[in-house]
Write an enzyme that holds these catalytic residues in place. Structure first.
Site, PDB file in Angstrom:
ATOM      1  N   TYR A   5       0.826  -1.237  -0.053  1.00 49.19           N
ATOM      2  CA  TYR A   5       0.072  -0.092  -0.132  1.00 49.19           C
ATOM      3  C   TYR A   5       0.750   1.277  -0.170  1.00 49.19           C
ATOM      4  CZ  TYR A   5      -3.390   3.436   1.729  1.00 49.19           C
ATOM      5  OH  TYR A   5      -4.234   4.631   1.818  1.00 49.19           O
ATOM      6  N   LYS A  39       1.663   3.975  -2.987  1.00 50.89           N
ATOM      7  CA  LYS A  39       1.649   5.730  -2.735  1.00 50.89           C
ATOM      8  C   LYS A  39       2.746   6.580  -2.877  1.00 50.89           C
ATOM      9  CE  LYS A  39      -2.710   5.435  -1.207  1.00 50.89           C
ATOM     10  NZ  LYS A  39      -3.801   6.090  -1.900  1.00 50.89           N
TER      11      LYS A  39
END
Length: 210
Positions: free
Chosen positions: A131, A135
């Protein structure tokens, strides 16, 4: 008197997007607020006394087809999902990287005055957490993009708030725990505090140039 601005929101149905839309509709500096959406917007949930709202239902997989909507002063991108909700890594990356990256490219092509999107605290392209890695890769890709003025990533921690039809017990637990630990999260640790969606929305607006 400064000229009134136009805004475009992608992802107005999420926690931050909902709060951002409410703020923009009541902000006297904006003349129009266009929303690109997957499904129709429940307009009765918003105050729009000046009739600024322009909702448009689109297919995000064909975002290039809607590039004309990016010819605005300010683009706000609130698109995002979770690994659990996405179901697999490929779908997660498509939403959190590809859609946002394409949006930034369209904002540049249409010469939008500013592009602000939601990243995450701890975003890092070298992270072992997928994750945070995605990002971070997105931040690198957009910030290295030439001729995209006033590009900025907002990095919130865990969001405080209820999501309709979205069961995230671990996230709710984390937000509650971080609220209890808030007095201890000072200095370099302050960025890890849980935040309310309206705080993130206001931070996004703060990065735009009026």
């Amino acid at each position: 008197m400064a000229a009134l601005k136009s805004a475009l929101i992608l992802g107005a149905s999420g926690l931050v997007g909902q709060n951002l839309l409410r703020l923009l509709l009541l902000d006297p500096r904006y003349e129009t607020v266009t929303c690109l959406l997957r499904r129709p917007l429940a307009q009765q949930n918003y105050q729009d006394p000046q009739n600024k709202l322009r909702p448009v239902v689109i297919n995000f997989a064909a975002l290039d087809d809607y590039q004309g909507y990016f010819s605005v002063d300010h683009v706000y991108c609130c698109l995002g999902t979770t690994l659990k909700k996405a179901g697999d890594l490929k779908t997660f990356r498509k939403v959190d990287f590809e859609y946002v990256h394409v949006a930034a490219q369209l904002a540049r092509a249409q010469r939008a005055g500013g592009f602000v999107w939601i990243s995450s605290v701890g975003a890092n392209a070298a992270s072992n957490n997928y994750y945070l890695k995605v990002k971070g890769e997105l931040e690198n890709a957009i910030m290295r993009m030439p001729q995209l003025p006033n590009a900025a990533a907002v990095r919130p921690g865990v969001l405080i708030g209820e999501r309709a039809n979205d069961d995230r017990p671990l996230e709710r637990f984390s937000a509650g725990l971080l609220q209890l630990l808030k007095p201890l999260l000072v200095g370099p640790l302050k960025k890890y505090r849980a935040v309310y969606p309206h705080q993130v929305a206001r931070e996004m607006m703060r990065h735009q140039v009026f």
